[in-house]
Design a protein around this motif. Structure first.
Motif, PDB file in Angstrom:
ATOM      1  N   TYR A 165      22.535  60.568  38.925  1.00 48.65           N
ATOM      2  CA  TYR A 165      23.322  60.895  40.117  1.00 48.65           C
ATOM      3  C   TYR A 165      23.293  62.409  40.275  1.00 48.65           C
ATOM      4  O   TYR A 165      23.089  63.148  39.309  1.00 48.65           O
ATOM      5  CB  TYR A 165      24.761  60.376  39.982  1.00 48.65           C
ATOM      6  N   PHE A 166      23.527  62.840  41.542  1.00 53.04           N
ATOM      7  CA  PHE A 166      23.342  64.255  41.869  1.00 53.04           C
ATOM      8  C   PHE A 166      24.524  64.824  42.638  1.00 53.04           C
ATOM      9  O   PHE A 166      24.402  65.854  43.305  1.00 53.04           O
ATOM     10  CB  PHE A 166      22.061  64.421  42.698  1.00 53.04           C
ATOM     11  N   ASP A 167      25.673  64.113  42.523  1.00 57.09           N
ATOM     12  CA  ASP A 167      26.835  64.541  43.308  1.00 57.09           C
ATOM     13  C   ASP A 167      28.072  64.193  42.480  1.00 57.09           C
ATOM     14  O   ASP A 167      28.177  63.060  41.965  1.00 57.09           O
ATOM     15  CB  ASP A 167      26.839  63.760  44.635  1.00 57.09           C
ATOM     16  N   LEU A 168      28.998  65.131  42.322  1.00 63.36           N
ATOM     17  CA  LEU A 168      30.160  64.877  41.455  1.00 63.36           C
ATOM     18  C   LEU A 168      30.968  63.683  41.952  1.00 63.36           C
ATOM     19  O   LEU A 168      31.510  62.907  41.157  1.00 63.36           O
ATOM     20  CB  LEU A 168      31.043  66.132  41.354  1.00 63.36           C
ATOM     21  N   VAL A 169      31.015  63.494  43.274  1.00 67.66           N
ATOM     22  CA  VAL A 169      31.732  62.339  43.808  1.00 67.66           C
ATOM     23  C   VAL A 169      31.040  61.049  43.372  1.00 67.66           C
ATOM     24  O   VAL A 169      31.697  60.045  43.081  1.00 67.66           O
ATOM     25  CB  VAL A 169      31.830  62.414  45.355  1.00 67.66           C
ATOM     26  N   HIS A 170      29.726  61.080  43.268  1.00 68.23           N
ATOM     27  CA  HIS A 170      28.997  59.875  42.803  1.00 68.23           C
ATOM     28  C   HIS A 170      29.294  59.606  41.332  1.00 68.23           C
ATOM     29  O   HIS A 170      29.421  58.449  40.917  1.00 68.23           O
ATOM     30  CB  HIS A 170      27.492  60.044  43.046  1.00 68.23           C
ATOM     31  N   PHE A 171      29.419  60.658  40.512  1.00 74.66           N
ATOM     32  CA  PHE A 171      29.818  60.452  39.111  1.00 74.66           C
ATOM     33  C   PHE A 171      31.178  59.748  39.085  1.00 74.66           C
ATOM     34  O   PHE A 171      31.394  58.793  38.342  1.00 74.66           O
ATOM     35  CB  PHE A 171      29.933  61.787  38.363  1.00 74.66           C
ATOM     36  N   ASP A 172      32.112  60.244  39.930  1.00 78.93           N
ATOM     37  CA  ASP A 172      33.451  59.634  39.995  1.00 78.93           C
ATOM     38  C   ASP A 172      33.357  58.161  40.389  1.00 78.93           C
ATOM     39  O   ASP A 172      33.979  57.294  39.784  1.00 78.93           O
ATOM     40  CB  ASP A 172      34.340  60.366  41.013  1.00 78.93           C
ATOM     41  N   LYS A 173      32.543  57.881  41.397  1.00 80.24           N
ATOM     42  CA  LYS A 173      32.473  56.513  41.929  1.00 80.24           C
ATOM     43  C   LYS A 173      31.862  55.531  40.935  1.00 80.24           C
ATOM     44  O   LYS A 173      32.406  54.443  40.701  1.00 80.24           O
ATOM     45  CB  LYS A 173      31.683  56.498  43.248  1.00 80.24           C
ATOM     46  N   ILE A 174      30.749  55.915  40.303  1.00 80.80           N
ATOM     47  CA  ILE A 174      30.125  54.968  39.373  1.00 80.80           C
ATOM     48  C   ILE A 174      31.005  54.799  38.138  1.00 80.80           C
ATOM     49  O   ILE A 174      31.163  53.676  37.634  1.00 80.80           O
ATOM     50  CB  ILE A 174      28.675  55.371  38.994  1.00 80.80           C
ATOM     51  N   ALA A 175      31.642  55.887  37.678  1.00 79.48           N
ATOM     52  CA  ALA A 175      32.518  55.773  36.500  1.00 79.48           C
ATOM     53  C   ALA A 175      33.716  54.876  36.797  1.00 79.48           C
ATOM     54  O   ALA A 175      34.135  54.071  35.953  1.00 79.48           O
ATOM     55  CB  ALA A 175      32.982  57.156  36.052  1.00 79.48           C
ATOM     56  N   ALA A 176      34.248  54.967  38.016  1.00 77.78           N
ATOM     57  CA  ALA A 176      35.391  54.124  38.394  1.00 77.78           C
ATOM     58  C   ALA A 176      35.000  52.651  38.338  1.00 77.78           C
ATOM     59  O   ALA A 176      35.780  51.802  37.894  1.00 77.78           O
ATOM     60  CB  ALA A 176      35.884  54.496  39.790  1.00 77.78           C
ATOM     61  N   VAL A 177      33.777  52.345  38.732  1.00 78.99           N
ATOM     62  CA  VAL A 177      33.303  50.956  38.656  1.00 78.99           C
ATOM     63  C   VAL A 177      33.108  50.553  37.198  1.00 78.99           C
ATOM     64  O   VAL A 177      33.638  49.546  36.732  1.00 78.99           O
ATOM     65  CB  VAL A 177      31.976  50.789  39.442  1.00 78.99           C
ATOM     66  N   LEU A 178      32.403  51.365  36.441  1.00 82.28           N
ATOM     67  CA  LEU A 178      32.052  50.991  35.062  1.00 82.28           C
ATOM     68  C   LEU A 178      33.282  50.852  34.172  1.00 82.28           C
ATOM     69  O   LEU A 178      33.337  49.982  33.309  1.00 82.28           O
ATOM     70  CB  LEU A 178      31.081  52.021  34.477  1.00 82.28           C
ATOM     71  N   ASN A 179      34.302  51.688  34.417  1.00 79.96           N
ATOM     72  CA  ASN A 179      35.511  51.648  33.576  1.00 79.96           C
ATOM     73  C   ASN A 179      36.313  50.361  33.746  1.00 79.96           C
ATOM     74  O   ASN A 179      37.218  50.084  32.967  1.00 79.96           O
ATOM     75  CB  ASN A 179      36.402  52.863  33.872  1.00 79.96           C
ATOM     76  N   LYS A 180      35.951  49.575  34.773  1.00 78.95           N
ATOM     77  CA  LYS A 180      36.653  48.294  34.971  1.00 78.95           C
ATOM     78  C   LYS A 180      36.154  47.215  34.010  1.00 78.95           C
ATOM     79  O   LYS A 180      36.765  46.156  33.893  1.00 78.95           O
ATOM     80  CB  LYS A 180      36.431  47.796  36.418  1.00 78.95           C
ATOM     81  N   TYR A 181      35.019  47.455  33.328  1.00 78.93           N
ATOM     82  CA  TYR A 181      34.353  46.389  32.578  1.00 78.93           C
ATOM     83  C   TYR A 181      34.206  46.737  31.093  1.00 78.93           C
ATOM     84  O   TYR A 181      34.121  47.920  30.751  1.00 78.93           O
ATOM     85  CB  TYR A 181      32.982  46.092  33.210  1.00 78.93           C
ATOM     86  N   PRO A 182      34.189  45.722  30.221  1.00 83.21           N
ATOM     87  CA  PRO A 182      34.086  45.938  28.771  1.00 83.21           C
ATOM     88  C   PRO A 182      32.657  46.225  28.332  1.00 83.21           C
ATOM     89  O   PRO A 182      32.087  45.509  27.516  1.00 83.21           O
ATOM     90  CB  PRO A 182      34.599  44.611  28.182  1.00 83.21           C
ATOM     91  N   LEU A 183      32.082  47.285  28.879  1.00 85.04           N
ATOM     92  CA  LEU A 183      30.704  47.648  28.565  1.00 85.04           C
ATOM     93  C   LEU A 183      30.645  48.285  27.179  1.00 85.04           C
ATOM     94  O   LEU A 183      31.561  49.026  26.792  1.00 85.04           O
ATOM     95  CB  LEU A 183      30.178  48.659  29.598  1.00 85.04           C
ATOM     96  N   THR A 184      29.571  48.019  26.435  1.00 85.85           N
ATOM     97  CA  THR A 184      29.396  48.707  25.143  1.00 85.85           C
ATOM     98  C   THR A 184      28.887  50.125  25.370  1.00 85.85           C
ATOM     99  O   THR A 184      29.179  51.034  24.600  1.00 85.85           O
ATOM    100  CB  THR A 184      28.360  47.978  24.270  1.00 85.85           C
ATOM    101  N   HIS A 185      28.058  50.313  26.427  1.00 87.82           N
ATOM    102  CA  HIS A 185      27.458  51.640  26.603  1.00 87.82           C
ATOM    103  C   HIS A 185      26.879  51.792  28.000  1.00 87.82           C
ATOM    104  O   HIS A 185      26.698  50.796  28.717  1.00 87.82           O
ATOM    105  CB  HIS A 185      26.333  51.861  25.577  1.00 87.82           C
ATOM    106  N   VAL A 186      26.634  53.035  28.340  1.00 86.33           N
ATOM    107  CA  VAL A 186      25.745  53.333  29.461  1.00 86.33           C
ATOM    108  C   VAL A 186      24.570  54.114  28.877  1.00 86.33           C
ATOM    109  O   VAL A 186      24.727  54.867  27.897  1.00 86.33           O
ATOM    110  CB  VAL A 186      26.417  54.150  30.583  1.00 86.33           C
ATOM    111  N   ALA A 231      28.729  64.400  32.518  1.00 84.28           N
ATOM    112  CA  ALA A 231      29.645  63.932  33.562  1.00 84.28           C
ATOM    113  C   ALA A 231      30.175  62.536  33.237  1.00 84.28           C
ATOM    114  O   ALA A 231      31.357  62.243  33.435  1.00 84.28           O
ATOM    115  CB  ALA A 231      28.934  63.927  34.908  1.00 84.28           C
ATOM    116  N   LEU A 232      29.293  61.671  32.721  1.00 85.57           N
ATOM    117  CA  LEU A 232      29.749  60.311  32.425  1.00 85.57           C
ATOM    118  C   LEU A 232      30.601  60.290  31.165  1.00 85.57           C
ATOM    119  O   LEU A 232      31.614  59.592  31.108  1.00 85.57           O
ATOM    120  CB  LEU A 232      28.554  59.356  32.347  1.00 85.57           C
ATOM    121  N   ARG A 233      30.269  61.118  30.169  1.00 87.86           N
ATOM    122  CA  ARG A 233      31.108  61.189  28.979  1.00 87.86           C
ATOM    123  C   ARG A 233      32.526  61.644  29.349  1.00 87.86           C
ATOM    124  O   ARG A 233      33.503  61.103  28.862  1.00 87.86           O
ATOM    125  CB  ARG A 233      30.505  62.098  27.920  1.00 87.86           C
ATOM    126  N   GLN A 234      32.597  62.603  30.246  1.00 88.79           N
ATOM    127  CA  GLN A 234      33.897  63.128  30.676  1.00 88.79           C
ATOM    128  C   GLN A 234      34.698  62.074  31.433  1.00 88.79           C
ATOM    129  O   GLN A 234      35.927  62.141  31.462  1.00 88.79           O
ATOM    130  CB  GLN A 234      33.704  64.344  31.586  1.00 88.79           C
TER     131      GLN A 234
END
Ligand SMILES: O=C(O)c1[nH]c(=O)[nH]c(=O)c1I
Length: 308
Positions: A165-186, A231-234
């Motif tokens: 991703y190339f936009d801080l808002v996009h980091f926010d958006k994808i992280a908001a989606v991923l944080n909803k799920y019990p993922l082991t990793h990205v 960005a995703l770690r943060q």
């Protein structure tokens, strides 16, 4: 100096992996990875329900500062890689899977859920080279829908492979989606999609499919890879690990990925340039850097990038 790292409960002697797609399509290639020193774990070529030929050649081209590829998801099919991880694996292995439609992804993961495989799986949401197909993870709503359906039945370890991703808002958006799920990793990043290289002598592109548009890898993508890891770690829950991929050609690059928060680090293009011996070199270079800085373990500096 201790390079050990954890892969979902398995202790690895090195934090280094291969980037999915590189030297991991055939049984011979997978066996080579299993026998590669300082490769702590390995990832299979993304598998689809049916085997695929992939795009026509030329589909991989080496560049001074990296690579461009338009492989088109060639693979021996999901059944082959499932059999490999169940029957053949001798080194911790992440099964990478992909689909040309959300429906195929659900079909494949329902089969995987019903299988005897209990190990880690990575759902590739970011292949840039399927003619006519978008990189799913650039569509936040579609990604949310797919993960919502997957996690309504899938209970085994599952992570996702993300595009850059190339936009801080996009980091926010994808992280908001991923944080909803019990993922082991990205696993971030996949290649930078739809780059283009021009052969000046021939006055033409260098890969065949899609008029020469292809995914970029290697040293030219390192700043983008580091940004996405950081960005995703943060933004991601601590329970979601970050596998850093992209632009690694030296021990310093491995150190930088870990400093940005990577738990493990994958290497792709540099394997194509240097061969599997690159892992020994990277491990030695990383150990030398850690010794010079007085770090004993990866945890001593992981995620500790300082701001000004
Ligand atoms: O063209 C490919 O096979 C490919 N190439 C990439 O650079 N990333 C991907 O995820 C895939 I599936």
């Amino acid at each position: 100096i201790d390079l050990s790292a954890d892969l979902f409960g398995q202790t690895l002697t090195s934090p280094l992996l291969n980037a999915s797609g590189v030297h991991c399509q055939t049984k011979e290639e997978l066996n080579d990875l299993a026998n590669t020193s300082n490769l702590g774990a390995m990832v299979t070529k993304s598998a689809t329900l049916q085997a695929r030929e992939g795009n026509p050649n030329p589909r991989y081209y080496d560049l001074e500062n990296g690579s461009i590829n338009s492989m088109g998801l060639p693979n021996l099919g999901y059944d082959f890689y499932l059999d490999y991880v169940l029957q053949e694996q001798t080194k911790p292995t992440i099964l990478s899977v992909a689909a040309l439609s959300a429906a195929d992804a659900i079909t494949l993961l329902k089969d995987l859920q019903a299988s005897d495989y209990q190990g880690p799986t990575e759902l590739n949401l970011s292949c840039p080279n399927i003619v006519g197909e978008p990189q799913l993870a650039y569509d936040f709503e579609a990604t949310d829908r797919v993960l919502n359906e997957v996690f309504s039945f899938y209970t085994k370890p599952l992570g996702v492979k993300l595009p850059p991703y190339f936009d801080l808002v996009h980091f926010d958006k994808i992280a908001a989606v991923l944080n909803k799920y019990p993922l082991t990793h990205v696993n971030t990043i996949n290649s930078i999609g739809n780059g283009l290289w021009v052969d000046i002598d021939q006055e033409q592109v260098v890969t065949k499919a899609k008029g020469g548009f292809g995914g970029l890898g290697g040293t030219m993508v390192l700043p983008t890879a580091l940004a996405n890891v950081r960005a995703l770690r943060q933004r991601l829950n601590d329970s979601i690990k970050v596998l850093g991929t992209g632009g690694v050609t030296s021990g310093e690059d491995v150190f930088a990925h870990i400093l940005c928060g990577a738990d493990l680090v994958s290497v792709g293009t540099q394997v194509m340039k240097e061969g599997l011996g690159v892992y020994d070199r990277l491990a030695e270079e990383l150990k030398a850097i850690m010794a010079e800085k007085g770090y004993q373990t990866l945890a001593d500096f992981r995620g500790k990038l300082k701001e000004l």
